[in-house]
Write an enzyme that holds these catalytic residues in place. Structure first.
Site, mmCIF file in Angstrom:
data_model
loop_
_atom_site.group_PDB
_atom_site.id
_atom_site.type_symbol
_atom_site.label_atom_id
_atom_site.label_comp_id
_atom_site.label_asym_id
_atom_site.label_seq_id
_atom_site.Cartn_x
_atom_site.Cartn_y
_atom_site.Cartn_z
ATOM 1 N N LEU A 122 -3.593 -1.769 -1.858
ATOM 2 C CA LEU A 122 -3.438 -2.863 -2.811
ATOM 3 C C LEU A 122 -3.738 -4.118 -2.005
ATOM 4 O O LEU A 122 -2.937 -4.549 -1.178
ATOM 5 C CB LEU A 122 -2.010 -2.892 -3.374
ATOM 6 N N ASP B 218 -3.625 -8.771 8.295
ATOM 7 C CA ASP B 218 -2.439 -8.651 9.136
ATOM 8 C C ASP B 218 -2.356 -7.272 9.783
ATOM 9 O O ASP B 218 -1.722 -7.096 10.828
ATOM 10 C CB ASP B 218 -1.165 -8.952 8.337
ATOM 11 N N CYS C 296 0.822 -1.193 0.000
ATOM 12 C CA CYS C 296 0.000 0.000 0.000
ATOM 13 C C CYS C 296 0.860 1.247 0.000
ATOM 14 O O CYS C 296 2.085 1.199 0.002
ATOM 15 C CB CYS C 296 -0.921 0.003 1.228
#
Length: 590
Positions: free
Chosen positions: A51, A100, A2
């Protein structure tokens, strides 16, 4: 993978529209989704471009908070052991997502900054603790993921890329000319400096705490690579490393979307696809070739792909590919003279047509001693003839000077820099131009390990990982690097270098684990960097064309006589560095 951005303003409200623009400047890092957080008084903002790989639903959107809204996170990266950490935390934290990212929030709530000790992966994140009024920035152990920041008396801004900070219109575009000179020595700007005077990099394995009321900052290194020189049974070491690599590759393929792999036909990328096949994972592979070159990597990649039954997609670069050089100023934000910046961009562009993430072999050379300069230094330190032993005794090698010469690719010492620069810039030349190498030289390490550590902190940490991150993320592609498992590095550094490094066998421990699984053509192949053939970099007419009307000369920074001399003497590596800086300067200043 990201893009992240954040802004603290202690004397004025943050312009929400402008902050959205800042976030959108790094949309290439996360085209799947976007999110913004503003504090109730609009003095603190966090932004995120996503992403997505885990929990593709809206629940995975960032910035993400805990249930009480007292912790806010914007996170770039992958935590490969997040499931294990989650199991440790589930009794005390109610998870809402399968990401995560949420594990970092829960881990911070339990352990505070010590959560970093638990994380295995690549990451850069900003975490805002509303109760403590602290912003917590952190970067992974090797510096796989980037993090930049700017600070003045009343504002603090951070981001994944410098372009997001510049978009704030707060940070002045003043060149740091000490960084300018550093670039010609190193081929990059060493941390914590950047090309801009007031913008800094957070070094690898560091965190930065920011008091959001006063902007007082405190930085700390949270991990260092320990070392011992234990002699162990080599067969046991080879088997242990085999299992550590297998585990790491398996962890790096965890995602809710397919993961591909770069493939060059060298040991490192070949090893990754071999280990993936070990647990029945068949990644699509992507290779780059070079026109008119008999040693083009895509030929070897095909041998590996065919031997493992993998699909391989190839792009072939040619002379026109160099036309991309002007775009690299935007891609990399700073001048970086690695000779594979364009090939890496091209093969990333190719891979993104099929997948959102690939495996790549960065770190294996640093880990196993695969570079020619490591081998040559080992030979110097452990000579086999009596003549060489006597020479070493009476004329010992200066490790830092040896390393600097190996890294130079067109040596720029103090005299060279003075000849190149306008006299009014000579004050910015460091007294010791190799200060960064010296900073990371550890005389307590054994000879080879001292070189390996400089490679980890300097060559890999500043040049190679910067290249791979920007080139891939400019194409919205995530690159995962399984060799950069800190436990794998810790294991290798715990044993004697003679256990894992053998004269005449490239990357001995890796070689022993691969030799029965690949054709001799691959195992006996001479190491070749991920580069174009030298002929691409030796076209003096090309340099003359791009430096003939130099903006740096026009602005009184570089002496025209110096450029003319390099062209006349055909010093192509010095000209390469000059051309990279010229393209950067023309883009941002000219």
């Amino acid at each position: 993978m990201c893009g992240i951005v954040g802004h603290i303003s202690i004397r004025s409200h943050i312009d929400k529209a402008l902050f959205g623009v800042m976030c959108d400047t790094i949309a290439h890092r996360g085209p799947d989704d976007a999110g913004l957080y503003f504090s109730s008084d609009t003095r603190i903002a966090l932004g995120h471009r996503r992403l997505s790989f885990l929990d593709l639903s809206e629940r995975g959107r960032q910035p993400m908070s805990n249930g009480e809204g007292t912790i806010w996170l914007t996170f770039n990266g992958e935590i490969y052991n997040f499931k294990e950490i989650r199991r440790e935390l589930e009794s005390a934290y109610s998870f809402k997502t399968g990401t995560d990212s949420e594990v970092i929030i829960a881990g911070y709530k339990r352990w505070g900054y010590k959560v970093l000790d638990k994380l295995k992966g690549m990451f850069a994140f900003g975490l805002y603790d509303t109760d403590r009024r602290k912003l917590f920035l952190a970067r992974d152990r090797f510096g796989i993921k980037p993090l930049y920041y700017y600070q003045n008396n009343d504002q603090f801004i951070f981001g994944s890329e410098i372009k997001a900070i510049l978009a704030s219109n707060v940070a002045p575009k003043d060149i740091d000319f000490s960084s300018f000179t550093d670039y010609f020595v190193y081929r990059y700007i060493p941390s914590p400096k950047t090309i801009w005077k007031d913008i800094k990099k957070l070094p690898a394995a560091h965190y930065l705490e920011v008091d959001v009321n006063s902007l007082h900052t405190m930085s700390k290194e949270y991990w260092t690579l320990g070392h011992r020189n234990q002699n162990i049974n080599e067969k046991e070491l080879i088997e242990e490393i085999d299992q550590l690599i297998l585990r790491s590759v398996k962890q790096h393929t965890v995602a809710d979307v397919p993961i591909g792999s770069f493939l060059s036909g060298g040991y490192d990328s070949s090893a990754l696809v071999y280990y993936a096949k070990r647990f029945a994972y068949d990644p699509h592979t992507f290779s780059i070739g070079f026109a008119r070159w008999h040693d083009s990597e895509h030929k070897y990649a095909k041998v590996v792909a065919d031997s493992l039954g993998l699909k391989n997609k190839v792009v072939v670069a040619d002379d026109h590919s160099l036309d991309l050089l002007s775009k690299m100023a935007w891609v990399y934000d700073e001048p970086i003279a690695d000779i594979s910046i364009i090939p890496t961009y091209i093969v990333s562009q190719l891979a993104r047509t099929d997948v959102k993430a690939v495996l790549s072999g960065e770190g294996a050379d640093e880990l196993f001693g695969g570079y020619s300069w490591q081998k040559n230094f080992f030979d110097l330190q452990y000579p086999t003839s009596w003549k060489d032993r006597a020479k070493r005794l009476f004329t010992p090698t200066d490790t830092v000077e040896y390393y600097a010469n190996a890294m130079a690719m067109g040596c720029f010492n103090s005299d060279e820099l003075k000849e190149m620069l306008n006299p009014n810039l000579h004050q910015y030349i460091a007294d010791d131009v190799h200060w960064f190498y010296r900073q990371h030289y550890d005389e307590e390490l054994s000879p080879l390990k001292s070189i390996q550590k400089m490679d980890i902190k300097c060559f890999m940490g500043e040049l190679v990982l910067t290249k791979i991150d920007r080139a891939s993320m400019a194409n919205s592609l995530e690159v995962r690097v399984p060799f950069l498992d800190h436990e794998l590095f810790e294991r290798i550094f715990s044993v004697s270098e003679r256990n894992y490094f053998k004269q005449g066998i490239t990357k001995y421990v890796l070689h022993e684990n691969l030799k029965a699984h690949f054709p001799a053509r691959i195992m006996k192949r001479k190491k070749q960097g991920f580069v174009w053939p030298d002929s691409y970099y030796m076209d003096i007419d090309w340099y003359n064309k791009h430096l003939r009307q130099s903006e740096m000369v026009e602005h009184g920074i570089v002496n025209k006589s110096y450029i003319d001399k390099q062209i006349a003497q055909k010093h192509h590596w010095k000209l390469w560095k000059l051309t990279i800086m010229e393209k950067w300067f023309a883009h941002y200043i000219g």
